[in-house]
Design a protein around this motif. Structure first.
Motif, PDB file in Angstrom:
ATOM      1  N   ASP A  59       6.204  -6.603   7.022  1.00  0.00           N
ATOM      2  CA  ASP A  59       6.278  -5.397   6.224  1.00  0.00           C
ATOM      3  C   ASP A  59       4.873  -5.015   5.783  1.00  0.00           C
ATOM      4  O   ASP A  59       4.252  -5.698   4.999  1.00  0.00           O
ATOM      5  N   LEU A  60       4.369  -3.900   6.359  1.00  0.00           N
ATOM      6  CA  LEU A  60       3.037  -3.418   6.017  1.00  0.00           C
ATOM      7  C   LEU A  60       3.130  -2.219   5.102  1.00  0.00           C
ATOM      8  O   LEU A  60       2.384  -1.249   5.240  1.00  0.00           O
ATOM      9  N   ASP A  61       4.075  -2.231   4.185  1.00  0.00           N
ATOM     10  CA  ASP A  61       4.215  -1.148   3.231  1.00  0.00           C
ATOM     11  C   ASP A  61       2.951  -1.042   2.392  1.00  0.00           C
ATOM     12  O   ASP A  61       2.521  -2.016   1.791  1.00  0.00           O
ATOM     13  N   PRO A  62       2.299   0.162   2.359  1.00  0.00           N
ATOM     14  CA  PRO A  62       1.045   0.264   1.597  1.00  0.00           C
ATOM     15  C   PRO A  62       1.221   0.021   0.123  1.00  0.00           C
ATOM     16  O   PRO A  62       0.275  -0.269  -0.580  1.00  0.00           O
ATOM     17  N   PRO A 116      -3.200  -2.139   1.818  1.00  0.00           N
ATOM     18  CA  PRO A 116      -2.509  -3.012   2.781  1.00  0.00           C
ATOM     19  C   PRO A 116      -3.406  -4.143   3.248  1.00  0.00           C
ATOM     20  O   PRO A 116      -4.627  -3.983   3.393  1.00  0.00           O
ATOM     21  N   ILE A 153       2.363  -2.494  -1.536  1.00  0.00           N
ATOM     22  CA  ILE A 153       2.758  -3.900  -1.593  1.00  0.00           C
ATOM     23  C   ILE A 153       2.753  -4.367  -3.034  1.00  0.00           C
ATOM     24  O   ILE A 153       1.776  -4.204  -3.747  1.00  0.00           O
TER      25      ILE A 153
END
Length: 260
Positions: free
Chosen positions: A70-73, A116, A75
């Motif tokens: 999960d590379l959700d900005p 990220p 985080i």
């Protein structure tokens, strides 16, 4: 022709040798690994259509072996460690709470609470390599020999400088991804938080207040009840003298509302 070939070979050998000498080899290895991963990720977004339909081959044996990344900005970086080493409330998990607070503050200081991870690592690895190259061939090569002890010390120095530079370069992105939200004592009153220590009582306790970025760690107290770790509590009011929040168990609060 042979002289040109020898000159080119000699230049390439020297260049490769420069990449893996002294403090350069950790920076080179990190940059190669991170940027190779970035390029592979970019190739996944951009595919070339050659006009030829390739046969579809199902290689999935039915096992999900690839972990989801999960590379959700946005985080939610929580530096708190879920370490409960105390048996009773006397220990208060003081060391774990202090370490967790320092870890969360460190992540926030270097902008890893919003930026990220891969963007941060790509920026850091590039700066780390450039700083290591410039400092080694401009200053360090005449003062230090490329032995292990000197290389480790210079690598640590270069990494610290690269972290500081990465922090400043990612400041615009840090501000862009998640708008800063101001949390005051008045805005927290009435909301809920989660107990982080082994328990909370009238003398000790700490809770985690969830935000859009890194959670806030607040000191909490009760009027006498003992609330275990992981429980949700309602923030009742703030004590400016002790800088603590008076809380009440969310379950007890719900029971009072039902009774009304």
């Amino acid at each position: 022709m042979s002289l040109i070939y020898l000159a080119q070979t000699h230049w390439s050998d020297r260049f490769i040798e420069h990449l893996f000498v002294g403090p350069m080899w950790p920076a080179t290895m990190l940059a190669l690994f991170v940027w190779a991963f970035v390029l592979i990720s970019l190739l996944g977004f951009f595919s070339i259509d050659l006009g030829v339909d390739s046969p579809e081959i199902d290689l999935d044996p039915g096992l999900d072996l690839a972990p989801d990344i999960d590379l959700d900005p946005t985080i939610d970086v929580d530096g708190n460690l879920d370490v409960d080493t105390s048996v009773d409330a006397s220990g208060h998990d003081a060391h774990a709470d202090m370490f967790g607070g320092l870890a969360a503050a460190t992540l926030k200081a270097v902008h890893l609470d919003r930026v990220p991870l891969m963007i941060w690592l790509a920026t850091f690895s590039l700066l780390f390599w450039v700083i290591s190259y410039l400092l080694w061939f401009e200053f360090d090569v005449e003062r230090y020999s490329p032995i292990w002890l000197h290389s480790i010390a210079l690598t640590i120095r270069n990494a610290v400088i690269a972290v500081v530079c990465t922090r400043f370069l990612t400041t615009p992105l840090h501000r862009l991804l998640v708008p800063p939200v101001q949390y005051h004592t008045e805005t927290l009153v009435g909301d809920c938080a989660t107990v982080e220590t082994s328990e909370v009582n009238e003398q000790f306790g700490r809770a985690r207040y969830a935000t859009n970025a890194a959670p806030l760690l607040i000191d909490i107290r009760t009027t006498g009840e003992v609330i275990p770790k992981g429980s949700n509590v309602r923030i009742l009011r703030y004590n400016a003298h002790t800088k603590t929040y008076l809380v009440q168990s969310e379950i007890e609060n719900d029971d009072l509302l039902v009774g009304k």
